[in-house]
Design a protein around this motif. Structure first.
Motif, short mmCIF file in Angstrom:
data_model
loop_
_atom_site.label_atom_id
_atom_site.label_comp_id
_atom_site.label_asym_id
_atom_site.label_seq_id
_atom_site.Cartn_x
_atom_site.Cartn_y
_atom_site.Cartn_z
N GLN A 227 36.23 43.52 -4.91
CA GLN A 227 34.85 43.64 -4.45
C GLN A 227 34.10 44.56 -5.41
OE1 GLN A 227 33.16 42.27 -1.52
NE2 GLN A 227 31.48 42.97 -2.82
N GLY A 228 33.13 43.98 -6.13
CA GLY A 228 32.32 44.75 -7.06
C GLY A 228 30.93 44.98 -6.51
N LYS A 229 29.93 44.87 -7.39
CA LYS A 229 28.54 45.07 -6.97
C LYS A 229 27.67 44.11 -7.77
CE LYS A 229 24.89 48.56 -6.72
NZ LYS A 229 24.50 49.95 -7.07
N PRO A 230 26.82 43.33 -7.11
CA PRO A 230 25.95 42.40 -7.84
C PRO A 230 24.79 43.13 -8.52
CG PRO A 230 25.44 42.34 -5.50
CD PRO A 230 26.62 43.25 -5.65
N ALA A 231 24.31 42.51 -9.58
CA ALA A 231 23.13 43.04 -10.27
C ALA A 231 22.55 41.91 -11.12
CB ALA A 231 23.50 44.24 -11.14
N HIS A 232 21.28 42.06 -11.53
CA HIS A 232 20.65 41.06 -12.39
C HIS A 232 21.33 41.09 -13.76
CE1 HIS A 232 17.69 38.83 -14.69
NE2 HIS A 232 17.07 38.50 -13.54
N ALA A 233 21.81 39.94 -14.22
CA ALA A 233 22.59 39.89 -15.45
C ALA A 233 21.75 40.15 -16.69
CB ALA A 233 23.29 38.55 -15.58
N GLY A 240 25.69 46.65 -12.19
CA GLY A 240 26.68 45.84 -11.49
C GLY A 240 28.10 46.31 -11.77
N ARG A 241 29.00 45.84 -10.95
CA ARG A 241 30.44 46.06 -11.18
C ARG A 241 31.11 44.69 -11.07
NH1 ARG A 241 29.49 50.35 -7.64
NH2 ARG A 241 30.91 49.53 -6.03
N ASN A 242 31.66 44.24 -12.18
CA ASN A 242 32.02 42.84 -12.36
C ASN A 242 33.42 42.53 -11.82
OD1 ASN A 242 32.61 40.23 -13.45
ND2 ASN A 242 31.01 40.59 -14.98
N ALA A 243 33.44 41.91 -10.63
CA ALA A 243 34.71 41.55 -10.01
C ALA A 243 35.38 40.39 -10.73
CB ALA A 243 34.49 41.19 -8.54
N LEU A 244 34.59 39.49 -11.30
CA LEU A 244 35.16 38.34 -12.02
C LEU A 244 35.95 38.81 -13.23
CD1 LEU A 244 33.38 35.00 -12.90
CD2 LEU A 244 34.70 36.22 -14.61
N LEU A 245 35.36 39.72 -14.01
CA LEU A 245 36.08 40.23 -15.18
C LEU A 245 37.34 40.98 -14.77
CD1 LEU A 245 33.34 41.50 -17.67
CD2 LEU A 245 34.89 39.56 -17.93
N SER A 283 30.17 39.78 -7.90
CA SER A 283 30.56 40.89 -7.04
C SER A 283 31.84 40.63 -6.27
CB SER A 283 29.44 41.21 -6.04
OG SER A 283 29.23 40.12 -5.17
N LYS A 284 32.32 39.37 -6.25
CA LYS A 284 33.52 39.05 -5.49
C LYS A 284 34.45 38.18 -6.32
CE LYS A 284 31.28 39.13 -0.94
NZ LYS A 284 30.95 38.33 0.28
N ALA A 285 35.74 38.40 -6.17
CA ALA A 285 36.74 37.56 -6.83
C ALA A 285 38.01 37.57 -6.00
CB ALA A 285 37.03 38.06 -8.24
N GLU A 286 38.70 36.45 -6.02
CA GLU A 286 39.96 36.33 -5.29
C GLU A 286 41.00 35.65 -6.15
OE1 GLU A 286 40.50 35.30 -0.90
OE2 GLU A 286 41.01 33.39 -1.86
N ASP A 318 36.25 49.79 -11.93
CA ASP A 318 35.46 50.48 -10.90
C ASP A 318 35.06 49.53 -9.77
OD1 ASP A 318 34.22 52.59 -9.63
OD2 ASP A 318 32.33 52.36 -10.74
N VAL A 319 36.03 48.77 -9.28
CA VAL A 319 35.79 47.87 -8.16
C VAL A 319 36.76 48.21 -7.03
CG1 VAL A 319 34.91 45.97 -9.58
CG2 VAL A 319 37.37 46.13 -9.12
#
Length: 422
Positions: A227-233, A240-245, A283-286, A318-319
């Protein structure tokens, strides 16, 4: 009821029409309980057989949908109330005479597969194809239920010839090895002196029984959620905090886990889901993965490495993160006494021409959790394969099997009962 081939086929086809996925087998459990009640069994359900702390991979939305479908299909309310949201049942037959306790296990869930619409497919020709789109008994568990009921019927008619006690476990959620741990942890079979389970088809054709499959792999199915944080790319990527990466880096590190020098290991990331849109910091990745090991200790090494990497990645990016065990099985070695007994039984059977004593299974089965539980309590266990010709591989849309093997399965189990408790 009479124990006939016609009755077995009728049961198999009834259950084939109403397949239910793991932890949602409410109609299936209810129907099994209907038949067991007619036979005079004590029926254990819900908290009597399930330790909820060890339930794996149970999704509430799937459960609720399954419960609604079961009600629509006519599942009896008295059974649903006793289940209290958890499927599966254990049938108990006490002979009333002192003796050993034998536990038999039959799995009841289906596979998430859409059954073929091909006209030459026998369930289509004979009118018993799946009525639940996207779900199918494509692994033979409808046959397992049937063999369990056939064995139960024989037991009810021959109780006076037996000593001791038989417990028949109709286990939920075998697919994904999700159901056995909760039943084992309930202690319902802790008094068993013997345990037996089997699979129809798989790696054996009609007329063959594999009496001693080897190389059962321990396995753990794990989900990692970041669980990260969304932001305008474009305007504010730094916020933002990139959960995908995080997940992507985790995947590469997971597949780089050093293999263990004391036994075979496996790891596979089967699913990676992440992100909301191309211009949003994800912001989310599984991650959905599995590890396997030649034995419990080697498998635990893999689990520990996975958990260490999951945590390290969370710190690096930092997620936030969470992990969940979605399924598990252990390694098991069949007891020699039971292997020899099964071989004697099947080689004396007129419709079995060979008992392949050793076959490298090289896969996982959660019946091993129950078998090992019995062994750790001082009992003996076996898992064997009942050969059956198939029209396609297991988990395939065209799967069907030789129904003549249903009676063979019942005969093997009832002979085992007679030899151990007669």
């Amino acid at each position: 009821m009479e124990l006939t081939q016609q009755q077995l086929v009728q049961w198999r086809r009834e259950f084939h029409r109403f397949p239910e996925t793991g932890w949602a087998e409410f109609w299936t459990t209810s129907r099994i309980a209907d038949y067991l009640e007619q036979m005079g069994f004590e029926i254990l359900l819900g908290n009597q057989i399930i330790n909820r702390d060890f339930v794996r991979g149970r999704q509430q939305a799937v459960v609720e949908k399954g419960l609604a479908n079961a009600v629509a299909y006519g599942a009896k309310q008295k059974w649903l109330e006793k289940m209290d949201g958890y499927t599966g049942c254990v049938a108990v037959l006490d002979s009333g005479k002192p003796g050993k306790t034998l536990a038999l296990r039959f799995d009841i869930d289906c596979v998430n597969v859409m059954e073929t619409k091909a006209q030459e497919h026998i369930p289509n020709k004979e009118g018993f194809a799946s009525l639940n789109d996207g779900f199918m008994h494509a692994c033979g568990h409808d046959g397992h239920i049937t063999i369990g009921l056939g064995t139960a019927l024989w037991l009810s008619q021959n109780k006076d010839k037996l000593s001791g006690k038989v417990k028949i476990v109709f286990q939920p959620a075998e697919e994904g090895v999700r159901g056995a741990a909760a039943i084992a942890a309930s202690g319902v079979i802790d008094d068993a002196d013997y345990f037996s389970a089997s699979h129809i088809g798989f790696c054996a054709d009609s007329g063959t029984v594999i009496s001693n499959p080897t190389n059962f792999l321990s396995t753990t199915k794990i989900d990692i959620r970041y669980q990260g944080k969304p932001a305008h790319a474009g305007a504010a990527p730094h916020l933002g905090r990139n959960a995908l990466l995080a997940a992507a880096h985790a995947v590469t590190q997971l597949h780089g886990i050093s293999r263990h020098g004391e036994g075979m290991t496996r790891i596979n990331v089967g699913v990676l889901k992440a992100g909301e849109g191309r211009n949003v910091i994800p912001s989310k990745a599984e991650i959905q993965l599995e590890v396997r090991g030649e034995n419990k200790a080697v498998n635990q090494y893999m689990v520990d490495q996975v958990m260490r990497i999951a945590n390290g990645i969370a710190v690096s990016f930092d997620v936030e993160y969470e992990t969940e065990i979605m399924g598990e099985a252990v390694d098991m070695i069949n007891d020699t006494e039971l292997v020899g007994l099964v071989e004697e039984i099947v080689l004396a059977h007129p419709k079995v021409h060979s008992a392949n004593a050793n076959y490298a299974f090289n896969a996982s089965e959660d019946a091993t959790v129950l078998g090992r539980r019995v062994q750790e309590q001082g009992g003996k266990a076996i898992y064997f394969v009942l050969g059956a010709d198939r029209t396609a591989g297991h988990h395939e849309a065209e799967f069907d099997f030789d129904e003549d093997q249903l009676m063979n399965g019942v005969n093997i189990y009832t002979a085992l009962v007679q030899r151990l408790l007669g």
